[in-house]
Write an enzyme that holds these catalytic residues in place. Structure first.
Site, PDB file in Angstrom:
ATOM      1  N   HIS A  14     -13.839   5.986  -7.412  1.00  0.00           N
ATOM      2  CA  HIS A  14     -14.639   4.718  -7.535  1.00  0.00           C
ATOM      3  C   HIS A  14     -14.569   3.779  -8.696  1.00  0.00           C
ATOM      4  CE1 HIS A  14     -18.412   2.618  -7.061  1.00  0.00           C
ATOM      5  NE2 HIS A  14     -18.720   2.865  -8.303  1.00  0.00           N
ATOM      6  N   HIS A  19     -13.781  -0.574  -9.275  1.00  0.00           N
ATOM      7  CA  HIS A  19     -14.451  -1.713 -10.000  1.00  0.00           C
ATOM      8  C   HIS A  19     -13.451  -2.433 -10.867  1.00  0.00           C
ATOM      9  CE1 HIS A  19     -18.809  -1.031 -10.091  1.00  0.00           C
ATOM     10  NE2 HIS A  19     -18.655   0.381 -10.067  1.00  0.00           N
ATOM     11  N   GLU A  61     -22.097  -3.355  -6.641  1.00  0.00           N
ATOM     12  CA  GLU A  61     -21.862  -2.162  -5.780  1.00  0.00           C
ATOM     13  C   GLU A  61     -21.657  -2.180  -4.345  1.00  0.00           C
ATOM     14  OE1 GLU A  61     -20.837   0.638  -7.116  1.00  0.00           O
ATOM     15  OE2 GLU A  61     -21.640   0.632  -9.090  1.00  0.00           O
ATOM     16  N   SER A  80     -14.723   1.903  -2.321  1.00  0.00           N
ATOM     17  CA  SER A  80     -14.321   3.361  -2.623  1.00  0.00           C
ATOM     18  C   SER A  80     -14.736   4.343  -1.658  1.00  0.00           C
ATOM     19  CB  SER A  80     -14.433   3.881  -4.254  1.00  0.00           C
ATOM     20  OG  SER A  80     -15.906   3.800  -4.235  1.00  0.00           O
TER      21      SER A  80
HETATM   22 FE   LIG Z   1     -20.120   1.980  -9.502  1.00  0.00          FE
END
Ligand SMILES: [Fe+2]
Length: 142
Positions: A14, A19, A61, A80
């Site tokens: 993730h 990110h 997010e 992700s």
């Molecule tokens: Fe995150």
């Protein structure tokens, strides 16, 4: 492989896949830095941190972006996750234009596929929303 879609933290897939790539985008990182500074100003105020958490959740997010008329994902929590990606782009979920007040008024759950998403036009839009985030937050806390 069976754990790839949703992992307990720390989740390196993730973090790295979701990110890291957008940290090369100046408007995105300026937005990230901007909300971080606001959070530091309110670090001892749980209500303010909860509200700022909604901004973070529905952008960094779980944000969507419309580019050249096409809806795309940019939120790390979507990027992700195969299931969240399919869910976010399906017709079964609500999409709203990114609006600071609407996001502040939108609670979320962390343990389900999201039911609503906010769509930006550009990463610059995120960055230019910082003054409004500051003023609306002040207003909501007064
Ligand atoms: Fe995150």
């Amino acid at each position: 492989m069976e754990e790839l879609d949703y992992l307990e933290e720390p989740d390196m897939f993730h973090d790295v896949f979701g990110h890291v790539p957008l940290l090369s985008n100046k408007h995105y990182t300026d937005f990230f830095e901007g909300i971080s500074h606001i959070a530091l100003d309110y670090i001892d105020n749980p209500r303010a941190i909860e509200l700022l958490g909604r901004i973070y959740w529905f952008t960094i997010e779980f944000g969507l972006i419309r580019e050249s008329g096409e809806l795309k994902v940019y939120g790390a929590g979507i990027m992700s996750s195969y299931g969240e990606t399919k869910n976010s782009l399906s017709d079964n979920t609500e999409k709203f234009l990114f609006d600071v007040e609407h996001v502040f008024n939108s609670d979320f759950r962390t343990d389900i596929l999201q039911e609503r998403y906010f769509v930006i036009d550009s990463y610059e839009q995120l960055y230019t929303s910082i003054p409004e985030i500051k003023s609306k937050l002040k207003e909501l806390l007064s």
